[in-house]
Design a protein around this motif. Structure first.
Motif, PDB file in Angstrom:
ATOM      1  N   MET A  53       0.839  -1.188   0.000  1.00  0.00           N
ATOM      2  CA  MET A  53       0.000   0.000   0.000  1.00  0.00           C
ATOM      3  C   MET A  53       0.881   1.246   0.000  1.00  0.00           C
ATOM      4  O   MET A  53       1.803   1.357   0.774  1.00  0.00           O
ATOM      5  N   SER A  54       0.582   2.167  -0.869  1.00  0.00           N
ATOM      6  CA  SER A  54       1.333   3.405  -0.955  1.00  0.00           C
ATOM      7  C   SER A  54       0.849   4.372   0.118  1.00  0.00           C
ATOM      8  O   SER A  54      -0.322   4.442   0.447  1.00  0.00           O
ATOM      9  N   ASN A  55       1.784   5.114   0.689  1.00  0.00           N
ATOM     10  CA  ASN A  55       1.395   6.103   1.689  1.00  0.00           C
ATOM     11  C   ASN A  55       1.290   7.490   1.075  1.00  0.00           C
ATOM     12  O   ASN A  55       1.195   8.467   1.785  1.00  0.00           O
ATOM     13  N   ILE A  56       1.340   7.581  -0.261  1.00  0.00           N
ATOM     14  CA  ILE A  56       1.228   8.854  -0.942  1.00  0.00           C
ATOM     15  C   ILE A  56      -0.191   9.006  -1.471  1.00  0.00           C
ATOM     16  O   ILE A  56      -0.714   8.117  -2.128  1.00  0.00           O
ATOM     17  N   ILE A  57      -0.790  10.126  -1.168  1.00  0.00           N
ATOM     18  CA  ILE A  57      -2.122  10.436  -1.676  1.00  0.00           C
ATOM     19  C   ILE A  57      -1.932  11.358  -2.863  1.00  0.00           C
ATOM     20  O   ILE A  57      -1.322  12.411  -2.761  1.00  0.00           O
ATOM     21  N   GLU A  58      -2.427  10.944  -4.011  1.00  0.00           N
ATOM     22  CA  GLU A  58      -2.208  11.683  -5.239  1.00  0.00           C
ATOM     23  C   GLU A  58      -3.548  12.003  -5.883  1.00  0.00           C
ATOM     24  O   GLU A  58      -4.405  11.136  -6.002  1.00  0.00           O
ATOM     25  N   LEU A  59      -3.724  13.254  -6.281  1.00  0.00           N
ATOM     26  CA  LEU A  59      -4.922  13.630  -7.001  1.00  0.00           C
ATOM     27  C   LEU A  59      -4.873  13.017  -8.384  1.00  0.00           C
ATOM     28  O   LEU A  59      -3.817  12.898  -8.997  1.00  0.00           O
ATOM     29  N   LEU A 112     -17.135  21.184  -5.711  1.00  0.00           N
ATOM     30  CA  LEU A 112     -15.927  20.818  -6.434  1.00  0.00           C
ATOM     31  C   LEU A 112     -15.515  19.427  -5.995  1.00  0.00           C
ATOM     32  O   LEU A 112     -15.494  19.134  -4.800  1.00  0.00           O
ATOM     33  N   LEU A 113     -15.177  18.568  -6.962  1.00  0.00           N
ATOM     34  CA  LEU A 113     -14.743  17.213  -6.656  1.00  0.00           C
ATOM     35  C   LEU A 113     -13.349  16.977  -7.215  1.00  0.00           C
ATOM     36  O   LEU A 113     -13.097  17.257  -8.389  1.00  0.00           O
ATOM     37  N   TYR A 114     -12.472  16.498  -6.348  1.00  0.00           N
ATOM     38  CA  TYR A 114     -11.124  16.098  -6.729  1.00  0.00           C
ATOM     39  C   TYR A 114     -11.042  14.587  -6.615  1.00  0.00           C
ATOM     40  O   TYR A 114     -11.248  14.030  -5.535  1.00  0.00           O
ATOM     41  N   GLY A 115     -10.750  13.906  -7.707  1.00  0.00           N
ATOM     42  CA  GLY A 115     -10.602  12.458  -7.681  1.00  0.00           C
ATOM     43  C   GLY A 115      -9.226  12.060  -7.189  1.00  0.00           C
ATOM     44  O   GLY A 115      -8.226  12.695  -7.526  1.00  0.00           O
ATOM     45  N   LEU A 116      -9.163  11.015  -6.373  1.00  0.00           N
ATOM     46  CA  LEU A 116      -7.886  10.475  -5.907  1.00  0.00           C
ATOM     47  C   LEU A 116      -7.504   9.292  -6.787  1.00  0.00           C
ATOM     48  O   LEU A 116      -8.365   8.513  -7.200  1.00  0.00           O
ATOM     49  N   VAL A 117      -6.233   9.155  -7.080  1.00  0.00           N
ATOM     50  CA  VAL A 117      -5.766   8.032  -7.890  1.00  0.00           C
ATOM     51  C   VAL A 117      -6.136   6.721  -7.214  1.00  0.00           C
ATOM     52  O   VAL A 117      -6.668   5.813  -7.830  1.00  0.00           O
ATOM     53  N   THR A 118      -5.859   6.623  -5.934  1.00  0.00           N
ATOM     54  CA  THR A 118      -6.184   5.436  -5.142  1.00  0.00           C
ATOM     55  C   THR A 118      -7.042   5.877  -3.984  1.00  0.00           C
ATOM     56  O   THR A 118      -6.665   6.795  -3.251  1.00  0.00           O
ATOM     57  N   GLY A 119      -8.192   5.240  -3.803  1.00  0.00           N
ATOM     58  CA  GLY A 119      -9.063   5.589  -2.684  1.00  0.00           C
ATOM     59  C   GLY A 119      -8.375   5.325  -1.349  1.00  0.00           C
ATOM     60  O   GLY A 119      -7.497   4.470  -1.240  1.00  0.00           O
ATOM     61  N   VAL A 120      -8.774   6.087  -0.353  1.00  0.00           N
ATOM     62  CA  VAL A 120      -8.217   5.945   0.984  1.00  0.00           C
ATOM     63  C   VAL A 120      -9.237   5.226   1.855  1.00  0.00           C
ATOM     64  O   VAL A 120     -10.378   5.671   1.966  1.00  0.00           O
ATOM     65  N   SER A 121      -8.816   4.146   2.469  1.00  0.00           N
ATOM     66  CA  SER A 121      -9.695   3.385   3.355  1.00  0.00           C
ATOM     67  C   SER A 121     -10.002   4.209   4.588  1.00  0.00           C
ATOM     68  O   SER A 121      -9.108   4.815   5.184  1.00  0.00           O
ATOM     69  N   CYS A 122     -11.268   4.230   4.981  1.00  0.00           N
ATOM     70  CA  CYS A 122     -11.669   5.003   6.159  1.00  0.00           C
ATOM     71  C   CYS A 122     -12.553   4.165   7.078  1.00  0.00           C
ATOM     72  O   CYS A 122     -13.535   4.647   7.623  1.00  0.00           O
ATOM     73  N   SER A 123     -12.183   2.900   7.253  1.00  0.00           N
ATOM     74  CA  SER A 123     -12.912   2.024   8.169  1.00  0.00           C
ATOM     75  C   SER A 123     -12.222   2.035   9.530  1.00  0.00           C
ATOM     76  O   SER A 123     -11.185   2.685   9.715  1.00  0.00           O
ATOM     77  N   TYR A 135      -5.329   2.355   8.325  1.00  0.00           N
ATOM     78  CA  TYR A 135      -4.107   2.961   8.835  1.00  0.00           C
ATOM     79  C   TYR A 135      -4.358   4.439   9.079  1.00  0.00           C
ATOM     80  O   TYR A 135      -4.995   5.124   8.278  1.00  0.00           O
ATOM     81  N   ILE A 136      -3.834   4.961  10.170  1.00  0.00           N
ATOM     82  CA  ILE A 136      -4.115   6.333  10.575  1.00  0.00           C
ATOM     83  C   ILE A 136      -3.281   7.355   9.792  1.00  0.00           C
ATOM     84  O   ILE A 136      -3.751   8.464   9.514  1.00  0.00           O
ATOM     85  N   LYS A 137      -2.050   7.002   9.379  1.00  0.00           N
ATOM     86  CA  LYS A 137      -1.191   7.974   8.691  1.00  0.00           C
ATOM     87  C   LYS A 137      -1.776   8.445   7.353  1.00  0.00           C
ATOM     88  O   LYS A 137      -1.779   9.653   7.091  1.00  0.00           O
ATOM     89  N   PRO A 138      -2.286   7.554   6.495  1.00  0.00           N
ATOM     90  CA  PRO A 138      -2.913   8.061   5.255  1.00  0.00           C
ATOM     91  C   PRO A 138      -4.135   8.937   5.533  1.00  0.00           C
ATOM     92  O   PRO A 138      -4.365   9.929   4.831  1.00  0.00           O
ATOM     93  N   LEU A 196      -4.405  12.747   4.327  1.00  0.00           N
ATOM     94  CA  LEU A 196      -5.551  13.165   3.533  1.00  0.00           C
ATOM     95  C   LEU A 196      -6.275  14.331   4.213  1.00  0.00           C
ATOM     96  O   LEU A 196      -6.673  15.287   3.552  1.00  0.00           O
ATOM     97  N   SER A 197      -6.406  14.259   5.511  1.00  0.00           N
ATOM     98  CA  SER A 197      -7.062  15.333   6.264  1.00  0.00           C
ATOM     99  C   SER A 197      -6.303  16.648   6.116  1.00  0.00           C
ATOM    100  O   SER A 197      -6.909  17.716   5.969  1.00  0.00           O
ATOM    101  N   ALA A 198      -4.992  16.592   6.137  1.00  0.00           N
ATOM    102  CA  ALA A 198      -4.185  17.805   5.979  1.00  0.00           C
ATOM    103  C   ALA A 198      -4.355  18.402   4.589  1.00  0.00           C
ATOM    104  O   ALA A 198      -4.471  19.620   4.431  1.00  0.00           O
TER     105      ALA A 198
END
Length: 166
Positions: free
Chosen positions: A1-7, A99-110, A114-117, A121-123
């Protein structure tokens, strides 16, 4: 799993609606009048409603912002060096938009995510909200349906010039 969030800037205007539909939950929340609440309906029915749930319950693939002023591309994005969103969904009566920004890979929020992604994302979401002067009280659960005829929907395409930032 990548820890980089990319638009996701690879979604062009010809495929943006298709990509939005593909990312929807099988039974999203939706409504024609938010004053009467929201209902869970199948995807086909939900797509005919004015308002719809953009993200699935356990995966965030769109950053959604509520803009309560007329949003002009040149002044809102280019002058501030902000990435353009994939969607601008405008209310033609008052020019307010989502306005909607699509993420390359969705971030799990269950609960098991993992808390770091999520923190990262929150930042990003906080920074974009501040720069866009978006509504701070908007939770992002329900958006103007970009497939509904009532709204003016603009699918925007942005070159990948922000990869070093995101």
């Amino acid at each position: 799993m990548s820890n980089i969030i990319e638009l996701d800037h690879s979604i062009d205007s010809s495929t943006i609606t298709k990509e939005f539909i593909n990312r929807l939950a099988n039974k999203p929340y939706c409504s024609n009048d938010l004053g009467y609440g929201i209902q869970i309906r199948n995807k086909e029915t939900a797509l005919s409603r004015r308002y719809i749930q953009a993200n699935t319950p356990f995966n965030l693939s769109w950053l959604c912002f509520d803009i309560d002023y007329p949003c002009v591309l040149e002044t809102t994005f280019e002058e501030k060096f902000l990435p353009a969103p994939n969607f601008m969904i405008v209310n033609p009566e008052n020019q307010h938009s989502h306005l909607l920004y699509g993420l390359v890979t969705g971030v799990s929020c269950s609960d098991n995510s993992y808390i770091k992604p999520l923190n990262y994302l929150s930042a990003i979401e906080y920074s974009l909200r501040e720069e866009l002067k978006a509504d701070n009280s908007y939770g992002g659960l329900i958006i103007k349906n970009p497939c509904h005829y009532l709204w003016q929907t603009h699918g925007l395409y942005q070159k990948r010039i922000y990869d070093s930032i995101f």
